[in-house]
Write a protein that holds these residues in place. Structure first.
Motif, PDB file in Angstrom:
ATOM      1  N   GLY A 165       0.954  -1.313   0.055  1.00  0.00           N
ATOM      2  CA  GLY A 165       0.063   0.064  -0.134  1.00  0.00           C
ATOM      3  C   GLY A 165       0.943   1.217   0.038  1.00  0.00           C
ATOM      4  O   GLY A 165       2.216   1.123   0.590  1.00  0.00           O
ATOM      5  N   SER A 167       2.692   4.895   1.030  1.00  0.00           N
ATOM      6  CA  SER A 167       2.938   5.434   2.238  1.00  0.00           C
ATOM      7  C   SER A 167       2.113   6.046   3.074  1.00  0.00           C
ATOM      8  O   SER A 167       0.996   6.979   2.396  1.00  0.00           O
ATOM      9  CB  SER A 167       4.148   6.475   2.150  1.00  0.00           C
ATOM     10  OG  SER A 167       5.273   5.821   1.512  1.00  0.00           O
ATOM     11  N   SER A 169      -0.665   4.710   4.421  1.00  0.00           N
ATOM     12  CA  SER A 169      -2.032   3.929   4.270  1.00  0.00           C
ATOM     13  C   SER A 169      -2.434   3.031   5.560  1.00  0.00           C
ATOM     14  O   SER A 169      -3.504   2.625   5.687  1.00  0.00           O
ATOM     15  CB  SER A 169      -2.115   3.207   2.977  1.00  0.00           C
ATOM     16  OG  SER A 169      -1.243   2.257   3.203  1.00  0.00           O
ATOM     17  N   LYS A 171      -0.225   0.447   6.773  1.00  0.00           N
ATOM     18  CA  LYS A 171       0.218  -0.940   6.804  1.00  0.00           C
ATOM     19  C   LYS A 171       0.885  -1.583   8.188  1.00  0.00           C
ATOM     20  O   LYS A 171       0.533  -2.779   8.551  1.00  0.00           O
ATOM     21  CB  LYS A 171       1.337  -0.915   5.844  1.00  0.00           C
ATOM     22  CG  LYS A 171       1.172  -0.756   4.219  1.00  0.00           C
ATOM     23  CD  LYS A 171       2.414  -0.731   3.390  1.00  0.00           C
ATOM     24  CE  LYS A 171       3.300   0.166   3.561  1.00  0.00           C
ATOM     25  NZ  LYS A 171       3.000   1.667   3.480  1.00  0.00           N
ATOM     26  N   ASN A 278       5.560   0.029   0.076  1.00  0.00           N
ATOM     27  CA  ASN A 278       4.947   1.038  -0.782  1.00  0.00           C
ATOM     28  C   ASN A 278       5.070   0.892  -2.285  1.00  0.00           C
ATOM     29  O   ASN A 278       4.781   1.665  -3.040  1.00  0.00           O
ATOM     30  CB  ASN A 278       5.077   2.303  -0.113  1.00  0.00           C
ATOM     31  CG  ASN A 278       6.422   2.778  -0.381  1.00  0.00           C
ATOM     32  OD1 ASN A 278       7.294   2.144  -0.980  1.00  0.00           O
ATOM     33  ND2 ASN A 278       6.897   4.072   0.005  1.00  0.00           N
ATOM     34  N   LEU A 305      -3.794  -2.366   0.699  1.00  0.00           N
ATOM     35  CA  LEU A 305      -4.336  -1.419   1.258  1.00  0.00           C
ATOM     36  C   LEU A 305      -4.338  -0.099   0.172  1.00  0.00           C
ATOM     37  O   LEU A 305      -3.435   0.233  -0.090  1.00  0.00           O
ATOM     38  CB  LEU A 305      -3.807  -0.682   2.459  1.00  0.00           C
ATOM     39  CG  LEU A 305      -3.579  -1.611   3.628  1.00  0.00           C
ATOM     40  CD1 LEU A 305      -2.783  -0.989   4.897  1.00  0.00           C
ATOM     41  CD2 LEU A 305      -4.861  -2.060   4.277  1.00  0.00           C
ATOM     42  N   PRO A 307      -5.078   3.476  -1.276  1.00  0.00           N
ATOM     43  CA  PRO A 307      -4.881   4.989  -0.902  1.00  0.00           C
ATOM     44  C   PRO A 307      -6.409   5.535  -0.295  1.00  0.00           C
ATOM     45  O   PRO A 307      -7.176   4.940  -0.699  1.00  0.00           O
ATOM     46  CB  PRO A 307      -4.507   5.745  -2.462  1.00  0.00           C
ATOM     47  CG  PRO A 307      -5.004   5.049  -3.384  1.00  0.00           C
ATOM     48  CD  PRO A 307      -4.986   3.221  -2.832  1.00  0.00           C
ATOM     49  N   LEU A 308      -6.063   6.616   0.232  1.00  0.00           N
ATOM     50  CA  LEU A 308      -7.437   7.041   1.041  1.00  0.00           C
ATOM     51  C   LEU A 308      -8.259   7.651  -0.095  1.00  0.00           C
ATOM     52  O   LEU A 308      -9.787   7.628   0.284  1.00  0.00           O
ATOM     53  CB  LEU A 308      -7.001   8.240   2.152  1.00  0.00           C
ATOM     54  CG  LEU A 308      -7.921   8.823   3.079  1.00  0.00           C
ATOM     55  CD1 LEU A 308      -8.621   7.606   3.648  1.00  0.00           C
ATOM     56  CD2 LEU A 308      -7.555  10.011   3.995  1.00  0.00           C
ATOM     57  N   ARG A 311     -11.043   5.414  -0.924  1.00  0.00           N
ATOM     58  CA  ARG A 311     -12.104   5.062   0.029  1.00  0.00           C
ATOM     59  C   ARG A 311     -12.492   6.104   0.956  1.00  0.00           C
ATOM     60  O   ARG A 311     -12.470   6.493   2.206  1.00  0.00           O
ATOM     61  CB  ARG A 311     -11.286   3.822   1.276  1.00  0.00           C
ATOM     62  CG  ARG A 311      -9.856   4.174   1.369  1.00  0.00           C
ATOM     63  CD  ARG A 311      -9.386   3.543   2.505  1.00  0.00           C
ATOM     64  NE  ARG A 311      -9.617   3.437   3.980  1.00  0.00           N
ATOM     65  CZ  ARG A 311      -8.702   3.244   4.817  1.00  0.00           C
ATOM     66  NH1 ARG A 311      -7.520   3.056   4.618  1.00  0.00           N
ATOM     67  NH2 ARG A 311      -9.577   3.400   5.978  1.00  0.00           N
ATOM     68  N   TYR A 350      -5.409  13.755  -0.595  1.00  0.00           N
ATOM     69  CA  TYR A 350      -4.693  12.969   0.288  1.00  0.00           C
ATOM     70  C   TYR A 350      -3.370  12.405  -0.192  1.00  0.00           C
ATOM     71  O   TYR A 350      -3.487  11.164  -0.030  1.00  0.00           O
ATOM     72  CB  TYR A 350      -5.385  12.102   1.232  1.00  0.00           C
ATOM     73  CG  TYR A 350      -6.385  12.730   2.203  1.00  0.00           C
ATOM     74  CD1 TYR A 350      -6.232  13.588   3.311  1.00  0.00           C
ATOM     75  CD2 TYR A 350      -7.902  12.623   1.576  1.00  0.00           C
ATOM     76  CE1 TYR A 350      -6.862  14.057   4.034  1.00  0.00           C
ATOM     77  CE2 TYR A 350      -8.655  13.535   2.510  1.00  0.00           C
ATOM     78  CZ  TYR A 350      -8.199  14.131   3.748  1.00  0.00           C
ATOM     79  OH  TYR A 350      -9.146  14.918   4.473  1.00  0.00           O
ATOM     80  N   ASN A 353      -2.020   9.983   2.450  1.00  0.00           N
ATOM     81  CA  ASN A 353      -3.033   8.985   3.005  1.00  0.00           C
ATOM     82  C   ASN A 353      -3.455   9.301   4.284  1.00  0.00           C
ATOM     83  O   ASN A 353      -3.635  10.496   4.783  1.00  0.00           O
ATOM     84  CB  ASN A 353      -2.338   7.647   2.498  1.00  0.00           C
ATOM     85  CG  ASN A 353      -2.361   7.610   1.146  1.00  0.00           C
ATOM     86  OD1 ASN A 353      -3.296   7.314   0.322  1.00  0.00           O
ATOM     87  ND2 ASN A 353      -1.218   7.396   0.388  1.00  0.00           N
ATOM     88  N   VAL A 354      -3.670   8.244   5.018  1.00  0.00           N
ATOM     89  CA  VAL A 354      -4.408   8.368   6.508  1.00  0.00           C
ATOM     90  C   VAL A 354      -3.349   8.942   7.211  1.00  0.00           C
ATOM     91  O   VAL A 354      -3.801   9.990   8.271  1.00  0.00           O
ATOM     92  CB  VAL A 354      -4.524   6.670   6.946  1.00  0.00           C
ATOM     93  CG1 VAL A 354      -4.936   6.936   8.408  1.00  0.00           C
ATOM     94  CG2 VAL A 354      -5.525   5.946   6.168  1.00  0.00           C
TER      95      VAL A 354
END
Length: 396
Positions: A165, A167, A169, A171, A278, A305, A307-308, A311, A350, A353-354
């Protein structure tokens, strides 16, 4: 005092958490350990001499009995999912493994069945299916719910896991969740950032070294694999390692042994291996930067996973989670976000990501002195992204 081998074997079998029983060629039970009594609710004296289907009363007993198939063919079975009825007529989900029992001349004389009560695992699976949050993994999106559903199975297994996934995200959080659900949860969990060290230092870090193996090696040092013995190791940023190092890592995974630098003696280790990256490892294989045999050794259970930005449904959940956590830590009484702030966070793309969302929320908490975080507490790039999506009419 040294115990006779037969007494030692019995002591070991009686100490196991897994149920173990043996049958003769007619499927009559000849041994029944303490865990088998506990799981089935049937006393040993009642089980001995009975046919196994009279004790387990499972749907597969008459037609697809795993133990009978093993006795007939000699082929073992592993982790067959079965539901049995215990002595109180309650359904108990178990995983069954079987092996043929042969005498000293190789003649088939019966079989051995090992079974594990997975009631807790199945309850957890049901719980995860009903929740959007598990530990720090948050998601209502389909892909995250799919991940929640398979996590109990992944955790129960000892198979290597490759978590891929972008960076930020999450993991590492997924890796921690797998460990927390696994039978190795009480054992060491060792994390190594493979991308942060050059080959020589990485080899010493993972495999250890003997005194005098190189300059400044003043004493013996156990490697991370030895430190993780009995537990789990996470090889983060595995895609950043060199092909030369990958050869040495592959040898460890194949043999289950590590040989410290400067030593001629290998040491056996029992370690579950997880790796994270990643990078697109298949693309790296094509470019000659990653060994194909190592990839398939690591990628027994692949987890991906997203990317944001893929989702979006999870953004409000994540934002609320981070707000509660950060506001509590900083002692601020912030109740939530304004609808404009929520829309701004939703429309942003993003690239980080998260992790980037968490940082944005923390920044907003620092700047906010009201009950609700507003767009004025968000950075300019968020507001510019919101302006691009102005016609969408997204509401919260």
């Amino acid at each position: 005092m040294k115990l006779p081998s037969s007494d030692l074997t019995s002591l070991i079998l009686e100490s196991l958490d897994e149920g173990v029983f043996t049958v003769d060629a007619n499927r009559r039970i000849t041994y029944f350990n303490a865990a088998a009594e506990r799981i089935t609710g049937v006393k040993r004296r009642e089980a001995l001499g009975k046919r196994c289907h009279e004790v387990f009363r499972a749907s597969i007993c008459q037609s697809e009995c795993a133990l009978m198939r093993t006795i007939e063919t000699g082929a073992p079975s592993r982790n067959v999912q079965v539901t049995i009825l215990n002595a109180r007529m309650e359904e108990i989900p178990i995983h069954v493994s079987t092996v043929a029992l042969k005498d000293a001349h190789g003649e088939m004389i019966g079989g051995v069945e090992i079974f594990r009560d997975v009631t807790d695992v199945e309850a957890l699976r049901h719980e995860l299916a009903q929740k959007h949050v598990f530990q720090d993994i948050i998601g209502a999106s389909r892909r995250m719910q799919d991940l929640f559903r398979i996590l109990p199975d992944v955790a129960e297994s000892d198979a290597p896991v490759l978590i891929q996934g972008p960076s930020g995200s999450g993991k590492e959080i997924v890796a921690q969740a797998i460990v927390d659900l696994s039978p190795r949860r009480e054992k060491p969990f060792v994390r190594v950032n493979c991308g942060a060290l050059p080959d020589t230092l990485l080899e010493s870090e993972l495999f250890g070294h003997k005194k005098g193996a190189f300059t400044d090696a003043w004493r013996d040092k156990p490697g991370r694999f030895v430190q993780a013995d009995g537990g789990t190791i996470l090889l983060d940023e595995i895609g950043d390692t060199s092909p030369a190092f990958q050869v040495k890592l592959l040898r460890v995974l194949e043999d289950g042994e590590v040989q410290p630098l400067g030593s001629t003696v290998a040491q056996k280790v029992d370690v579950r291996v997880m790796a994270a990256t990643n990078k697109d490892l298949k693309q790296a294989i094509g470019a000659g930067d990653f060994r194909e045999d190592l990839y398939y050794r690591l990628c027994v259970v692949p987890l991906s996973l997203p990317p944001l930005r893929e989702r979006k449904k999870d953004i409000p959940l994540l934002a609320e989670h981070f707000l509660k956590m950060i506001a509590l830590k900083r002692g601020k009484a912030i109740e939530g976000f304004t609808s404009q702030a929520f829309k701004a966070l939703y429309d942003y793309h993003y690239p980080g990501n998260v992790r980037e969302l968490e940082n944005l929320v923390e920044r907003a908490v620092v700047l906010c002195h009201d009950l609700h975080i507003d767009v004025t507490h968000l950075p300019d790039e968020i507001l510019l992204e919101t302006a691009k999506h102005q016609p969408t009419g997204t509401t919260f």
